[in-house]
Scaffold this active site. Structure first.
Site, PDB file in Angstrom:
ATOM      1  N   SER A 143       0.855  -1.180   0.000  1.00  0.00           N
ATOM      2  CA  SER A 143       0.000   0.000   0.000  1.00  0.00           C
ATOM      3  C   SER A 143       0.898   1.240   0.000  1.00  0.00           C
ATOM      4  O   SER A 143       1.875   1.310  -0.743  1.00  0.00           O
ATOM      5  CB  SER A 143      -0.940  -0.019   1.209  1.00  0.00           C
ATOM      6  N   TYR A 157      -5.171   8.124  -6.270  1.00  0.00           N
ATOM      7  CA  TYR A 157      -4.120   7.296  -5.669  1.00  0.00           C
ATOM      8  C   TYR A 157      -4.430   7.053  -4.193  1.00  0.00           C
ATOM      9  O   TYR A 157      -4.366   5.917  -3.709  1.00  0.00           O
ATOM     10  CB  TYR A 157      -2.770   7.985  -5.830  1.00  0.00           C
ATOM     11  N   LYS A 161      -5.310   3.287  -2.438  1.00  0.00           N
ATOM     12  CA  LYS A 161      -4.523   2.687  -1.359  1.00  0.00           C
ATOM     13  C   LYS A 161      -5.344   2.552  -0.072  1.00  0.00           C
ATOM     14  O   LYS A 161      -5.153   1.606   0.694  1.00  0.00           O
ATOM     15  CB  LYS A 161      -3.264   3.521  -1.115  1.00  0.00           C
TER      16      LYS A 161
END
Length: 254
Positions: A143, A157, A161
């Protein structure tokens, strides 16, 4: 640790470079056979060459496609007869990490979700089927510290994650009764990764900025991440599951 991994088999996605390559090499050094999965055949072959013939094999894989992911698991079982470890590491980031939410295109959103989040779902879906039937196994996903330290300009993004952390915990709960563990590492600024290399090449001044936010007096490196991941896969971490571990030099402690 080396003895416990001797003769066992590991899959590493995104193993053609960066953290993925470091993890593949670390698994091999610990005695495991390694399946190097990557969309880049040349980079993947280079990782296999670094490990050595007979100890590693390359399988071309676009992790956003279920057929490719399933083929990687099937190739692992066909070649090594087992699957003990999986590092779901493949991921991407926007070329420009300063794109605001209002300027983020739908195409970019879905591309990042496909490679960073959907891919981990697909990988765990097929890895866990075998590990659960086998009654053992360890999965570690890659991650980022972004879910804990979000920055403006990277909404897709950050979301990908954060979602990855969430499905890691769910998978850990579902797999625990079968003696299968699932965790995630959350790297901080790490030299030798696409993101840091891109940012420092395009904006050299950002290196100093990154160094200033890390309490330890250096950036991380791919070896730091690989050794943490190998430890999570080892018997030394046999009571650890469902965790999202920041490997960040203290960045998220501030």
């Amino acid at each position: 640790m080396a003895e416990s991994m001797a003769g066992k088999a590991a899959i590493v996605t995104g193993a053609g470079m960066g953290i993925g390559r470091a993890v593949a090499l670390a698994f091999a050094q610990a005695g495991a056979n390694v399946v190097v999965a990557d969309v880049d055949a040349k980079a993947g072959a280079e990782t296999v060459d670094l490990i050595g013939a007979g100890r590693a094999m390359f399988v071309a894989c676009d992790v956003s496609k279920e057929g490719d992911v399933k083929a990687v698991v099937e190739a692992t079982l066909a070649s090594f007869g087992r699957l003990d470890y999986a590092c779901n590491n493949a991921g991407i980031h926007p070329q420009d990490m300063s794109t605001s939410l209002t300027e983020t295109s739908e195409a970019l959103w879905y591309r990042i979700m496909d490679v960073n989040l959907k891919s981990v779902f697909l990988c765990m879906k097929h890895e866990l089927k075998h590990m659960i039937a086998q009654g053992s196994g360890v999965i570690v996903n890659t991650s980022s510290v972004h879910p804990l330290k979000p920055k403006p300009g990277s909404c897709a993004y950050n979301a990908s994650k954060s979602g990855l952390n969430g499905i890691t915990r769910t998978a850990a709960l579902e797999a625990a009764p079968y003696n299968v563990r699932v965790n995630t590492i959350m790297p901080g600024p790490t030299e030798g990764t696409l993101l840091v290399d891109y940012l420092t090449a395009a904006h050299p001044e950002r290196r100093a900025d990154m160094e200033q936010v890390v309490p330890l007096p250096r950036l991380g490196n791919t070896g730091d991440m690989a050794q943490t991941l190998i430890w999570l896969c080892s018997d030394a971490a046999s009571f650890i599951t469902g965790q999202c571990l920041a490997v960040d030099g203290g960045l998220t402690a501030r």
